[in-house]
Scaffold this motif. Sequence first.
Motif, PDB file in Angstrom:
ATOM      1  N   TYR A  89     -12.864  56.119 -48.680  1.00 15.01           N
ATOM      2  CA  TYR A  89     -12.975  54.661 -48.754  1.00 15.01           C
ATOM      3  C   TYR A  89     -14.420  54.246 -49.073  1.00 15.01           C
ATOM      4  CZ  TYR A  89     -13.010  49.824 -46.947  1.00 15.01           C
ATOM      5  OH  TYR A  89     -13.169  48.468 -46.796  1.00 15.01           O
ATOM      6  N   ALA A  90     -15.375  54.891 -48.380  1.00 17.22           N
ATOM      7  CA  ALA A  90     -16.796  54.593 -48.619  1.00 17.22           C
ATOM      8  C   ALA A  90     -17.185  54.908 -50.055  1.00 17.22           C
ATOM      9  CB  ALA A  90     -17.663  55.386 -47.644  1.00 17.22           C
ATOM     10  N   ASP A  91     -16.694  56.018 -50.573  1.00 18.15           N
ATOM     11  CA  ASP A  91     -17.027  56.403 -51.959  1.00 18.15           C
ATOM     12  C   ASP A  91     -16.546  55.353 -52.965  1.00 18.15           C
ATOM     13  OD1 ASP A  91     -18.379  58.699 -51.298  1.00 18.15           O
ATOM     14  OD2 ASP A  91     -16.638  60.016 -51.509  1.00 18.15           O
ATOM     15  N   LYS A  92     -15.386  54.738 -52.671  1.00 18.01           N
ATOM     16  CA  LYS A  92     -14.871  53.681 -53.568  1.00 18.01           C
ATOM     17  C   LYS A  92     -15.806  52.464 -53.556  1.00 18.01           C
ATOM     18  CE  LYS A  92      -9.995  54.952 -53.289  1.00 18.01           C
ATOM     19  NZ  LYS A  92      -8.735  54.732 -52.551  1.00 18.01           N
ATOM     20  N   ILE A  93     -16.278  52.090 -52.347  1.00 14.62           N
ATOM     21  CA  ILE A  93     -17.196  50.941 -52.236  1.00 14.62           C
ATOM     22  C   ILE A  93     -18.530  51.269 -52.908  1.00 14.62           C
ATOM     23  CG2 ILE A  93     -18.600  49.630 -50.567  1.00 14.62           C
ATOM     24  CD1 ILE A  93     -16.097  49.401 -48.852  1.00 14.62           C
ATOM     25  N   GLU A 109     -19.072  53.274 -55.392  1.00 13.84           N
ATOM     26  CA  GLU A 109     -18.912  53.251 -56.856  1.00 13.84           C
ATOM     27  C   GLU A 109     -18.740  51.824 -57.373  1.00 13.84           C
ATOM     28  OE1 GLU A 109     -16.086  55.124 -60.389  1.00 13.84           O
ATOM     29  OE2 GLU A 109     -15.599  55.543 -58.299  1.00 13.84           O
ATOM     30  N   ARG A 110     -17.902  51.051 -56.701  1.00 13.81           N
ATOM     31  CA  ARG A 110     -17.599  49.695 -57.176  1.00 13.81           C
ATOM     32  C   ARG A 110     -18.812  48.779 -57.102  1.00 13.81           C
ATOM     33  NH1 ARG A 110     -13.046  45.638 -54.515  1.00 13.81           N
ATOM     34  NH2 ARG A 110     -13.571  43.807 -55.768  1.00 13.81           N
ATOM     35  N   PHE A 111     -19.641  48.961 -56.051  1.00 18.37           N
ATOM     36  CA  PHE A 111     -20.769  48.053 -55.837  1.00 18.37           C
ATOM     37  C   PHE A 111     -22.120  48.698 -56.155  1.00 18.37           C
ATOM     38  CE2 PHE A 111     -17.334  45.967 -53.795  1.00 18.37           C
ATOM     39  CZ  PHE A 111     -17.597  44.618 -53.967  1.00 18.37           C
ATOM     40  N   ASP A 112     -22.078  49.859 -56.834  1.00 22.56           N
ATOM     41  CA  ASP A 112     -23.288  50.508 -57.354  1.00 22.56           C
ATOM     42  C   ASP A 112     -24.338  50.703 -56.253  1.00 22.56           C
ATOM     43  OD1 ASP A 112     -24.963  51.677 -59.246  1.00 22.56           O
ATOM     44  OD2 ASP A 112     -25.841  49.769 -59.861  1.00 22.56           O
ATOM     45  N   VAL A 113     -23.908  51.272 -55.121  1.00 24.02           N
ATOM     46  CA  VAL A 113     -24.831  51.572 -54.020  1.00 24.02           C
ATOM     47  C   VAL A 113     -25.589  52.856 -54.362  1.00 24.02           C
ATOM     48  CG1 VAL A 113     -25.033  52.080 -51.558  1.00 24.02           C
ATOM     49  CG2 VAL A 113     -23.278  50.478 -52.357  1.00 24.02           C
ATOM     50  N   ARG A 114     -26.916  52.818 -54.166  1.00 20.27           N
ATOM     51  CA  ARG A 114     -27.739  53.998 -54.462  1.00 20.27           C
ATOM     52  C   ARG A 114     -28.575  54.372 -53.240  1.00 20.27           C
ATOM     53  NH1 ARG A 114     -30.378  51.512 -59.913  1.00 20.27           N
ATOM     54  NH2 ARG A 114     -28.470  50.681 -60.786  1.00 20.27           N
ATOM     55  N   PRO A 115     -28.701  55.687 -52.919  1.00 23.59           N
ATOM     56  CA  PRO A 115     -28.057  56.812 -53.587  1.00 23.59           C
ATOM     57  C   PRO A 115     -26.546  56.829 -53.311  1.00 23.59           C
ATOM     58  CG  PRO A 115     -29.233  57.573 -51.635  1.00 23.59           C
ATOM     59  CD  PRO A 115     -29.558  56.126 -51.793  1.00 23.59           C
ATOM     60  N   THR A 116     -25.809  57.598 -54.096  1.00 24.21           N
ATOM     61  CA  THR A 116     -24.339  57.601 -54.034  1.00 24.21           C
ATOM     62  C   THR A 116     -23.839  58.632 -53.018  1.00 24.21           C
ATOM     63  OG1 THR A 116     -24.279  59.190 -55.838  1.00 24.21           O
ATOM     64  CG2 THR A 116     -24.117  56.867 -56.434  1.00 24.21           C
ATOM     65  N   ASP A 117     -24.416  58.609 -51.826  1.00 26.49           N
ATOM     66  CA  ASP A 117     -24.119  59.621 -50.808  1.00 26.49           C
ATOM     67  C   ASP A 117     -23.690  58.940 -49.525  1.00 26.49           C
ATOM     68  OD1 ASP A 117     -24.055  61.646 -48.960  1.00 26.49           O
ATOM     69  OD2 ASP A 117     -26.078  62.394 -49.356  1.00 26.49           O
ATOM     70  N   HIS A 118     -22.392  59.071 -49.177  1.00 26.89           N
ATOM     71  CA  HIS A 118     -21.882  58.373 -47.985  1.00 26.89           C
ATOM     72  C   HIS A 118     -22.383  58.967 -46.671  1.00 26.89           C
ATOM     73  CE1 HIS A 118     -18.526  61.406 -48.664  1.00 26.89           C
ATOM     74  NE2 HIS A 118     -18.987  61.712 -47.463  1.00 26.89           N
ATOM     75  N   GLN A 163     -27.516  45.707 -48.392  1.00 28.97           N
ATOM     76  CA  GLN A 163     -26.761  44.469 -48.607  1.00 28.97           C
ATOM     77  C   GLN A 163     -25.491  44.734 -49.420  1.00 28.97           C
ATOM     78  OE1 GLN A 163     -27.171  41.831 -47.084  1.00 28.97           O
ATOM     79  NE2 GLN A 163     -26.845  39.973 -48.262  1.00 28.97           N
ATOM     80  N   LYS A 164     -25.597  45.634 -50.394  1.00 31.04           N
ATOM     81  CA  LYS A 164     -24.417  45.954 -51.218  1.00 31.04           C
ATOM     82  C   LYS A 164     -23.303  46.585 -50.385  1.00 31.04           C
ATOM     83  CE  LYS A 164     -26.799  46.790 -55.645  1.00 31.04           C
ATOM     84  NZ  LYS A 164     -27.102  47.859 -56.615  1.00 31.04           N
ATOM     85  N   ILE A 165     -23.661  47.397 -49.385  1.00 22.13           N
ATOM     86  CA  ILE A 165     -22.634  47.991 -48.504  1.00 22.13           C
ATOM     87  C   ILE A 165     -21.878  46.877 -47.783  1.00 22.13           C
ATOM     88  CG2 ILE A 165     -22.228  49.410 -46.440  1.00 22.13           C
ATOM     89  CD1 ILE A 165     -24.822  50.912 -47.129  1.00 22.13           C
ATOM     90  N   ILE A 166     -22.627  45.904 -47.233  1.00 14.10           N
ATOM     91  CA  ILE A 166     -21.999  44.808 -46.480  1.00 14.10           C
ATOM     92  C   ILE A 166     -21.094  43.979 -47.387  1.00 14.10           C
ATOM     93  CG2 ILE A 166     -22.452  42.684 -45.183  1.00 14.10           C
ATOM     94  CD1 ILE A 166     -25.170  44.038 -44.365  1.00 14.10           C
ATOM     95  N   ILE A 167     -21.611  43.619 -48.561  1.00 13.25           N
ATOM     96  CA  ILE A 167     -20.829  42.786 -49.489  1.00 13.25           C
ATOM     97  C   ILE A 167     -19.585  43.535 -49.942  1.00 13.25           C
ATOM     98  CG2 ILE A 167     -20.864  41.743 -51.791  1.00 13.25           C
ATOM     99  CD1 ILE A 167     -23.882  41.094 -51.188  1.00 13.25           C
ATOM    100  N   GLY A 168     -19.752  44.819 -50.263  1.00 13.44           N
ATOM    101  CA  GLY A 168     -18.603  45.627 -50.683  1.00 13.44           C
ATOM    102  C   GLY A 168     -17.543  45.695 -49.599  1.00 13.44           C
ATOM    103  N   ARG A 169     -17.991  45.903 -48.372  1.00  9.77           N
ATOM    104  CA  ARG A 169     -17.059  45.988 -47.226  1.00  9.77           C
ATOM    105  C   ARG A 169     -16.311  44.678 -47.028  1.00  9.77           C
ATOM    106  NH1 ARG A 169     -20.575  46.677 -42.246  1.00  9.77           N
ATOM    107  NH2 ARG A 169     -20.671  44.401 -42.294  1.00  9.77           N
ATOM    108  N   GLU A 170     -17.048  43.544 -47.044  1.00 12.72           N
ATOM    109  CA  GLU A 170     -16.411  42.252 -46.769  1.00 12.72           C
ATOM    110  C   GLU A 170     -15.474  41.826 -47.891  1.00 12.72           C
ATOM    111  OE1 GLU A 170     -16.556  41.065 -43.765  1.00 12.72           O
ATOM    112  OE2 GLU A 170     -17.957  42.678 -43.306  1.00 12.72           O
TER     113      GLU A 170
END
Length: 522
Positions: free
Chosen positions: A389-393, A395-404, A417-424
């Motif tokens: 699930y985290a990997d999908k967020i 990828e979709r929200f371009d979180v860097r680095p790409t390591d969950h 911030q991108k993690i929070i926005i992607g989650r919500e």
Amino acid sequence: MNNSNINYSQKVVEMKKITKKFGSFVANDNIDLTVHKGEVHALLGENGAGKSTLMNILYGLYQQTSGEIYINEKLVNMDNPNVAIANGIGMVHQHFMLVQPFTVAQNIILGVEPTKGLGSIDINKAIEDVKAISEKYGLYVDPNAKIEDISVGMQQRVEILKALYRGAEILILDEPTAVLTPQEIEELIQIIRNLTKEGKSVIIITHKLKEIKAAADYCTIIRRGKYIDTVKVSETTEDELAAMMVGREVNFKVDKKEAKPTSNVLEIKDLLVKDSRKVSVVDGLSLEVKAGEILGIAGIDGNGQSELVEVLTGLRKAESGSIKVNSRELLNKKPKEIFNNGIKNIPEDRHKRGLILDFTVAENTVLQNYKDPRFSKNGILNKHAIEEYADKIIERFDVRPTDHTVKSRALSGGNQQKIIIGREVDNIETARKATGEPQLLIATQPTRGLDVGAIEFVHQALVKQRDEGNAVLLVSLELDEVMNVSDRIAVIYEGKIVGIVDAKDADENMLGLMMAGGEDNE
């Protein structure tokens, strides 16, 4: 005006071929940076581009994998911050490092305290020294005030004074305007000018193009860890800077169709909220937000916006009033019940309310719904499902680095911030599918600390929720953002909505007058 006693051609910082690796990840790749005396030099890049890493190397918090650092044309082994301070470098971090119960003066002298007979601290001398530096650079702040009692803008002044007290000639400011009001930003730019008039050099880490144009002489752009160019700011446009930063043209106008609002999702009536001093901070406020619209709240900071959002999300109790979502009364319900009944929230303070910094990225993506059958069974977490699930967020929200597996505190502020926005956004889409009901997304300062490319992405995400029939309540101190993204704009002043206007008809002067309490335009 240039000071004739300052040698503006002197190179005070030269970073040559700086490379920094964290395992296999290359954060800085062969970067050059030159800063001259009396210069304001902006370091521009996307979230996660490597700006803060480069400056943490200059300040001795990290050591480069390869490359050289020269200060005043002498090679320096910058192996810890004490070496940086001894070489006249001071750094003001994005998240301040102050002791909240201490006074301003106590914070400034901490670790370098002036002493008198028998080694006791000479606090009176400290206060006089702080006053002298404050007056010299226009950094007015009360030396006897406690940190916990002063504004964020004043706390930033204390951090700058702390560096100057230790003899800083080169000042690094990491995202200095991220948490400031527009007025405080203007004051900070004036302070920076005062510093450079005295021959100080200032490096600003930022991705706010307006402020680069207002404050900087030169700008070095880095993208994905690589050096792109150094330009003279007066000879470069905001569009050109943005394109160099993200590697493509950026659309500053939000591309959206006409809104098609339908029924009310949120209905607030006569809401009364008091603070700890029993003063009304939200004072009989009424407001409606419809499915299929973005309602922006514009106002000067401190007019009840934060308290309104805290009540809407269950973090603060109201004295009286009504809050209905899809006709269900949610006033003073618990946060979990509010979340389950249609309100999703991008919080104002990502560290305090949005993330657990010592949890991994994957763990933070399921903070509210780890009990969901997708992620757990019989009280046992399904680690594999959470990571997928985290990997999908990511990828979709371009979180860097790409390591969950990375701890969230290791990410840049923008990527947090991108993690929070992607989650919500995912939470709202999942709830909409499950219930068939429109949901309310509250977005408070959603683009604070984000670069222009990420801001464009977030704005598109908010518009997408609107277009899918959800309601969006946007609370922002960025007037441009409110005007650009909203369909309707409600102006808040002293805890009341003093006017609601169609965003198409709004201009800065009209809103500014209403925000200052100058007009009732209901």
